[in-house]
Design a protein around this motif. Structure first.
Motif, mmCIF file in Angstrom:
data_model
loop_
_atom_site.group_PDB
_atom_site.id
_atom_site.type_symbol
_atom_site.label_atom_id
_atom_site.label_comp_id
_atom_site.label_asym_id
_atom_site.label_seq_id
_atom_site.Cartn_x
_atom_site.Cartn_y
_atom_site.Cartn_z
ATOM 1 N N UNK A 127 0.801 -1.226 0.000
ATOM 2 C CA UNK A 127 0.000 0.000 0.000
ATOM 3 C C UNK A 127 0.830 1.270 0.000
ATOM 4 N N UNK A 128 2.170 1.139 0.030
ATOM 5 C CA UNK A 128 3.048 2.300 0.163
ATOM 6 C C UNK A 128 3.803 2.563 -1.138
ATOM 7 N N UNK A 129 3.686 3.786 -1.616
ATOM 8 C CA UNK A 129 4.465 4.248 -2.767
ATOM 9 C C UNK A 129 5.534 5.197 -2.243
ATOM 10 N N UNK A 130 6.780 4.903 -2.551
ATOM 11 C CA UNK A 130 7.899 5.682 -2.018
ATOM 12 C C UNK A 130 8.208 6.853 -2.952
ATOM 13 N N UNK A 131 8.283 8.048 -2.385
ATOM 14 C CA UNK A 131 8.568 9.250 -3.166
ATOM 15 C C UNK A 131 9.843 9.873 -2.608
#
Length: 385
Positions: free
Chosen positions: A47-51
């Motif tokens: 569920x985590x998108x790394x930016x």
């Protein structure tokens, strides 16, 4: 629900991993994890998108910011970051902006946070709830209350909720933030945000690493590695000189450990079959349950790992502020925990520490400390949005 989760670590990895636990607990939400430090080699949940922002960290004297890329100018990086975050909000229009530590810390990052907070206040991104994610104990300030006044001003102006990742019977915020009664927004204690080891993992990991039932395993850790070199050298020198039978040591220096110092320890370890030296272990929390003892720096996450695993441990508090020592002393009232002093870093002192830890049994006592902070934080965030 869409959450933009801002986390900027400048020294160790504690802020990153505590924030990651909360992001994991938001498993039904879309989390955009905005980070501006060096990214640890850690798998992220689905569920985590790394930016990734252009990297900034503290200089070696802890006197100010510097780019993590040596050939870049500080002002160029700051402008790039501020523009990047603002564009992200314009594109994503999140429901929640979760900010780790600020405004209680990270004053140097106002250049990129205040423009976004002003725009949220003006409604330019829609209805966005702003939440502060805060650890248990704050670093002391000697400025006549100016820092606390600024915190209160920003909290009351920009924020909707304050989450304090602590069990108040261990550490309440007003112990290190005297202006707590001036905060007008809601705040709540979530319990400590602790990483939870997998169940029934001890035997599996010992088998994976070839550790026999009659062998002992000592883990030594410097956390992120920017500090802790003296501790790593002390543990290595003592353990290698002791020549303990049926005892191994796994040493993790941290990903930010000075490369030359790492090479020296790593090459020295090649002479010992029972010593393994690495920078980082992605399964550290699980591995600690497979260990019989640990010696480490005394950061937030390490103390939580000790509480969840029950592993006999000794910790060395970072000495530039009172935060780590204060936490370790409070926890030591509830579990057996050795707090290391400078005298323990000499050869004979560290040998005594190692011997004492290795004969202790794993703690099975119910310490009663609330370690459900990640889950309770996620519940509060969902409710706010």
């Amino acid at each position: 629900m869409k959450v933009i989760h801002y986390c900027q670590h400048v020294l160790g990895m504690g802020h990153f991993f505590r924030s990651l636990e909360i992001a994991k607990a938001l498993d039904k939400e879309q989390v955009i994890f905005v980070a501006g430090g060096t990214k640890p080699n850690q798998e992220l949940p689905a569920n985590v998108k790394y930016y990734q922002l252009s990297g900034l960290c503290m200089d070696e004297n802890f006197g100010g910011l510097m780019p993590t890329t040596a050939d870049r100018k500080l002002e160029d990086v700051k402008k790039e970051r501020a523009d990047s975050i603002f564009r992200l909000f314009e594109k994503e229009k999140p429901d929640v902006f979760l900010i780790e530590l600020f405004p209680f810390g990270r004053k140097a990052f106002r250049f990129e946070l205040i423009p976004v907070l002003d725009a949220i206040k003006e409604g330019r991104f829609g209805d966005v709830k702003v939440i502060c994610s805060l650890r248990d104990i704050l670093v002391e300030r000697d400025d006549g209350g100016k820092h606390e006044a600024r915190c209160v001003k920003y909290l009351n102006k920009y924020f909707d909720l304050l989450l304090i990742h602590s069990d108040p019977k261990i550490a309440s915020l007003d112990e290190t933030f005297k202006a707590l009664n001036q905060i007008t927004i809601p705040y709540t204690y979530t319990g400590f945000a602790a990483r939870q080891p997998k169940s029934d993992i001890r035997d599996k990991l010992r088998k994976k690493y070839g550790i026999a039932d009659n062998e002992k395993l000592l883990i030594a850790s410097a956390g992120g590695g920017k500090v802790g070199g003296e501790l790593m050298n002390s543990v290595f020198d003592a353990f290698s000189a002791m020549q303990l039978e049926k005892t191994r040591m796994f040493m993790f220096t941290g990903p930010f450990f000075d490369q030359n110092k790492f090479d020296k320890i790593y090459n020295s370890a090649a002479d010992y079959e029972n010593i393994i030296v690495e920078k980082f272990a992605t399964d550290f929390t699980d591995l600690l349950t497979a260990a019989d003892a640990m010696i480490s720096m005394a950061g937030y996450n390490t103390c939580m790992d000790i509480l969840t695993s029950g592993t006999p441990s000794a910790v060395l508090p970072f000495n530039q502020n009172h935060e780590q020592r204060m936490r370790a002393e409070k926890i030591a009232k509830h579990i057996p925990l050795k707090i290391l002093e400078s005298k323990d870093l000499i050869a004979s002192g560290m040998e005594d520490v190692i011997n004492t830890l290795l004969i202790r049994n794993r703690s099975t006592q119910n310490h009663g400390i609330d370690l459900d902070g990640a889950s309770k934080s996620a519940q509060a965030i969902r409710k706010s949005g």
